[in-house]
Design a protein around this motif. Structure first.
Motif, short mmCIF file in Angstrom:
data_model
loop_
_atom_site.label_atom_id
_atom_site.label_comp_id
_atom_site.label_asym_id
_atom_site.label_seq_id
_atom_site.Cartn_x
_atom_site.Cartn_y
_atom_site.Cartn_z
N GLN A 83 0.84 -1.20 0.00
CA GLN A 83 0.00 0.00 0.00
C GLN A 83 0.87 1.24 0.00
O GLN A 83 1.79 1.38 0.81
CB GLN A 83 -0.92 0.01 1.22
N LEU A 84 0.58 2.16 -0.90
CA LEU A 84 1.25 3.45 -0.95
C LEU A 84 0.36 4.51 -0.30
O LEU A 84 -0.86 4.37 -0.24
CB LEU A 84 1.57 3.84 -2.38
N THR A 85 0.99 5.58 0.16
CA THR A 85 0.24 6.68 0.73
C THR A 85 -0.39 7.53 -0.37
O THR A 85 0.02 7.46 -1.54
CB THR A 85 1.14 7.57 1.59
N VAL A 86 -1.36 8.35 0.00
CA VAL A 86 -1.96 9.28 -0.97
C VAL A 86 -0.90 10.20 -1.53
O VAL A 86 -0.89 10.54 -2.72
CB VAL A 86 -3.10 10.06 -0.31
N SER A 87 0.06 10.62 -0.67
CA SER A 87 1.14 11.49 -1.13
C SER A 87 1.98 10.82 -2.20
O SER A 87 2.35 11.45 -3.21
CB SER A 87 2.02 11.88 0.06
N GLN A 88 2.29 9.54 -2.03
CA GLN A 88 3.05 8.81 -3.05
C GLN A 88 2.26 8.69 -4.35
O GLN A 88 2.81 8.85 -5.44
CB GLN A 88 3.43 7.42 -2.52
N LEU A 89 0.97 8.40 -4.22
CA LEU A 89 0.12 8.28 -5.41
C LEU A 89 0.02 9.61 -6.15
O LEU A 89 0.03 9.66 -7.39
CB LEU A 89 -1.27 7.78 -5.02
N GLN A 90 -0.06 10.71 -5.40
CA GLN A 90 -0.07 12.04 -6.03
C GLN A 90 1.22 12.28 -6.80
O GLN A 90 1.19 12.82 -7.91
CB GLN A 90 -0.24 13.12 -4.97
N ALA A 91 2.34 11.91 -6.19
CA ALA A 91 3.63 12.14 -6.85
C ALA A 91 3.73 11.31 -8.13
O ALA A 91 4.22 11.80 -9.16
CB ALA A 91 4.77 11.78 -5.89
N MET A 92 3.28 10.07 -8.09
CA MET A 92 3.30 9.23 -9.28
C MET A 92 2.38 9.79 -10.35
O MET A 92 2.72 9.83 -11.54
CB MET A 92 2.89 7.80 -8.92
N SER A 93 1.21 10.25 -9.93
CA SER A 93 0.26 10.83 -10.89
C SER A 93 0.82 12.09 -11.53
O SER A 93 0.62 12.33 -12.73
CB SER A 93 -1.06 11.13 -10.18
N ALA A 94 1.54 12.90 -10.74
CA ALA A 94 2.13 14.13 -11.29
C ALA A 94 3.15 13.81 -12.37
O ALA A 94 3.23 14.48 -13.41
CB ALA A 94 2.77 14.95 -10.17
N LEU A 95 3.96 12.76 -12.15
CA LEU A 95 4.95 12.37 -13.15
C LEU A 95 4.28 11.89 -14.44
O LEU A 95 4.69 12.26 -15.55
CB LEU A 95 5.85 11.27 -12.59
N SER A 96 3.26 11.05 -14.28
CA SER A 96 2.60 10.51 -15.47
C SER A 96 1.83 11.61 -16.21
O SER A 96 1.80 11.62 -17.45
CB SER A 96 1.65 9.37 -15.10
N GLU A 97 1.23 12.55 -15.48
CA GLU A 97 0.49 13.61 -16.15
C GLU A 97 1.43 14.55 -16.90
O GLU A 97 1.09 15.06 -17.97
CB GLU A 97 -0.34 14.39 -15.13
N ALA A 98 2.63 14.79 -16.34
CA ALA A 98 3.61 15.62 -17.05
C ALA A 98 4.00 14.96 -18.37
O ALA A 98 4.10 15.63 -19.42
CB ALA A 98 4.84 15.83 -16.17
N PHE A 99 4.20 13.65 -18.35
CA PHE A 99 4.49 12.93 -19.60
C PHE A 99 3.29 12.99 -20.53
O PHE A 99 3.44 13.15 -21.75
CB PHE A 99 4.86 11.48 -19.29
N ASN A 100 2.10 12.86 -19.97
CA ASN A 100 0.87 12.91 -20.77
C ASN A 100 0.79 14.23 -21.54
O ASN A 100 0.45 14.25 -22.74
CB ASN A 100 -0.33 12.76 -19.84
N LEU A 101 1.10 15.33 -20.88
CA LEU A 101 1.06 16.64 -21.54
C LEU A 101 2.11 16.75 -22.63
O LEU A 101 1.85 17.29 -23.71
CB LEU A 101 1.26 17.74 -20.50
N ARG A 102 3.31 16.21 -22.36
CA ARG A 102 4.35 16.25 -23.39
C ARG A 102 3.95 15.38 -24.58
O ARG A 102 4.20 15.74 -25.75
CB ARG A 102 5.69 15.77 -22.82
N LEU A 103 3.33 14.24 -24.32
CA LEU A 103 2.85 13.37 -25.40
C LEU A 103 1.80 14.09 -26.23
O LEU A 103 1.78 13.99 -27.47
CB LEU A 103 2.28 12.08 -24.82
N ARG A 104 0.91 14.82 -25.57
CA ARG A 104 -0.12 15.58 -26.26
C ARG A 104 0.50 16.62 -27.19
O ARG A 104 0.12 16.77 -28.35
CB ARG A 104 -1.02 16.24 -25.22
N ASP A 105 1.52 17.34 -26.66
CA ASP A 105 2.20 18.36 -27.47
C ASP A 105 2.97 17.71 -28.63
O ASP A 105 3.00 18.24 -29.74
CB ASP A 105 3.16 19.18 -26.61
N TYR A 106 3.58 16.56 -28.36
CA TYR A 106 4.31 15.84 -29.41
C TYR A 106 3.37 15.43 -30.53
O TYR A 106 3.69 15.62 -31.72
CB TYR A 106 4.99 14.61 -28.81
N LYS A 107 2.20 14.90 -30.19
CA LYS A 107 1.26 14.48 -31.22
C LYS A 107 0.72 15.67 -32.00
O LYS A 107 0.50 15.57 -33.22
CB LYS A 107 0.12 13.68 -30.58
N ALA A 108 0.49 16.78 -31.31
CA ALA A 108 0.03 17.98 -32.02
C ALA A 108 1.07 18.46 -33.00
O ALA A 108 0.76 18.85 -34.14
CB ALA A 108 -0.31 19.08 -31.01
#
Length: 493
Positions: free
Chosen positions: A273-298
């Motif tokens: 089990q991870l803490t909410v803080s750890q899950l937030q940090a993981m989500s922030a990393l994946s969302e940053a990549f998600n935004l870069r992927l979006r810009d790359y595809k555009a």
């Protein structure tokens, strides 16, 4: 895939399960602040000295009212993450709005746990596919270190709905790899994919844990848990994870244009089990990549448009130099075959038909035209005509891309058929994808596959897969043909 299995998966109402995972507790209130539901484990998890039934039809308990007063007003689908305490017990709380109620998810935490840092190395938008793949791999390595899990996969969804593991990171002592394996669309039904679209993460700390029931007042219906990560795990998914040897999992969605493009899937053999803080940090990393992927595809779309414009300028020059289609066709058809990597091309201009290379027969063209007639975008693509056209005659052509019904004048339309020959190739699946049902006690039951070892399928009846950009190219080509028709599309009629 057997239709009964897929239908059974899609009908499962995951958001109305009436239960939660037991590592947290749940309180539900109406929008006026009266408690309508609580999870059966609330008192034991937070060491409350009150019976949970005594909380129903009452205002929020003091320990939640304090958090509620700090949180901003929420709209449907929005969430707030905060902290609270009951005596000496501290907890993280996630408040979400399901349209009719407020959902309070409570996670007890160690009072001495330090918050996880949210920062990370900043990356530029990838310049090319190689840079994108490098950034994806770096993301998986970072998530592996942050989570401490055994494996992290990048699970990309394909146009037909199947998924493929295109990148993987795993701990040094972990053997075996899922890299390159494909999984059928039914492994993650559409009903589950819609829930991934609504949430920043999905955490299952213990796949085999018995769920905790949600207790409601009177005859109240189960609350909508669409935006609640504590939502209980489907029994089908629990068995699926057990068959994979997965004790706990975390999933992070990658979304593009409102669609689920990929999942980052973290697996661990034992519960973790991870803490909410750890899950937030993981989500922030994946969302940053998600935004870069979006810009790359555009950026890639713009490059495609620019490249096609230059290529089409060449095609227009050919037409203008020849003055009419008949003499321009040898050069123009060669350009079409090279540009779209096809084995043959047919161009229907009114009653005239021009063709080059390996193409469909006249009867096959009629069958394909009927299938394409229902495509609203005027672009229809298939890599398996026997599958997609019910009355398809035998043909060496297995795949076609069609641009249809481009008006030439009030009497004539232009139709373009790009043809590809059959291409034999192998697909490596994670287990046999054609055995989704177990038969137990003489009855069929929804159950996942038991084996995920590599299972090789030789695909027949398919053409080479069309690039994901093919539709964009063809829509742009159609627009450019529309512009050019006024002076270029003449024939010898």
């Amino acid at each position: 895939m057997q239709d009964r299995f897929i239908e059974g998966c899609e009908q499962e109402q995951l958001h109305l399960s009436g239960a939660i995972q037991p590592h947290g507790a749940l309180v539900v209130s109406d929008l006026q602040g009266l408690v309508s539901h609580v999870s059966a484990n609330l008192a034991s998890l937070l060491a409350l000295d009150t019976r949970i039934e005594q909380l129903l039809d009452q205002p929020l308990p003091d320990f939640l009212e304090e958090v509620h007063n700090i949180a901003p007003p929420l709209n449907q689908g929005e969430r707030y993450i905060g902290q609270g305490n009951v005596g000496q017990q501290e907890f993280d709380v996630i408040i979400s709005h399901n349209g009719e109620q407020l959902i309070y998810e409570l996670y007890p935490v160690d009072a001495y746990a330090e918050p996880m840092p949210m920062g990370g190395e900043a990356f530029p938008v990838p310049e090319d596919r190689h840079a994108l793949e490098n950034q994806c791999q770096q993301l998986l390595v970072a998530l592996l270190a942050l989570s401490g899990f055994d494996r992290v996969h990048y699970y990309r969804f394909m146009p037909e709905g199947d998924g493929e593991v295109t990148a993987e990171a795993r701990q040094p002592e972990v053997t075996g790899s899922y890299l390159g394996l494909r999984f059928p669309a039914s492994d993650i039904p559409q009903v589950a994919r819609q829930l991934y679209l609504q949430n920043p993460w999905r955490s299952i700390p213990q796949a085999s844990a018995e769920p905790a029931a949600i207790v409601g007042r009177g005859q109240s219906s189960n609350p909508n848990l669409t935006w609640a990560d504590l939502r209980s795990v489907s029994p089908v998914h629990q068995e699926y994870m057990a068959n994979m040897g997965v004790g706990s999992a975390i999933s992070l969605p990658i979304t593009q244009a409102g669609e689920l493009d990929a999942l980052i899937s973290c697996h661990n053999a034992v519960p973790k089990q991870l803490t909410v803080s750890q899950l937030q940090a993981m989500s922030a990393l994946s969302e940053a990549f998600n935004l870069r992927l979006r810009d790359y595809k555009a950026r890639r779309r713009l490059q495609i448009y620019d490249g096609l414009q230059r290529q089409f300028d060449h095609a227009k020059a050919v037409l203008m130099r020849h003055g009419e289609l008949e003499s321009a066709w040898p050069e123009l058809s060669r350009w079409l075959m090279d540009t779209f990597s096809v084995d043959g091309v047919i161009l229907q201009v009114g009653s005239e038909c021009h063709q080059r290379g390996a193409v469909l027969s006249a009867s096959a063209v009629n069958v394909v035209a009927e299938a394409a007639r229902f495509e609203t975008s005027s672009v229809w693509i298939s890599d398996n005509l026997q599958r997609d056209c019910g009355d398809m005659p035998l043909s060496e052509i297995a795949g076609v891309a069609v641009v249809s019904d481009l008006p030439l004048d009030q009497y004539h339309n232009v139709n373009l058929y790009l043809c590809r020959l059959e291409y034999l190739y192998e697909v490596t699946w994670g287990g046999n994808p054609d055995k989704p049902i177990d038969y137990r006690d003489g009855n069929s039951a929804i159950a996942p596959r038991r084996s995920f070892e590599a299972w090789v399928e030789q695909r027949v009846g398919h053409s080479r897969p069309w690039f994901s950009s093919t539709r964009i190219y063809l829509l742009k080509l159609r627009a450019l043909l529309q512009q050019a028709k006024s002076f270029s599309w003449t024939t010898n009629e």
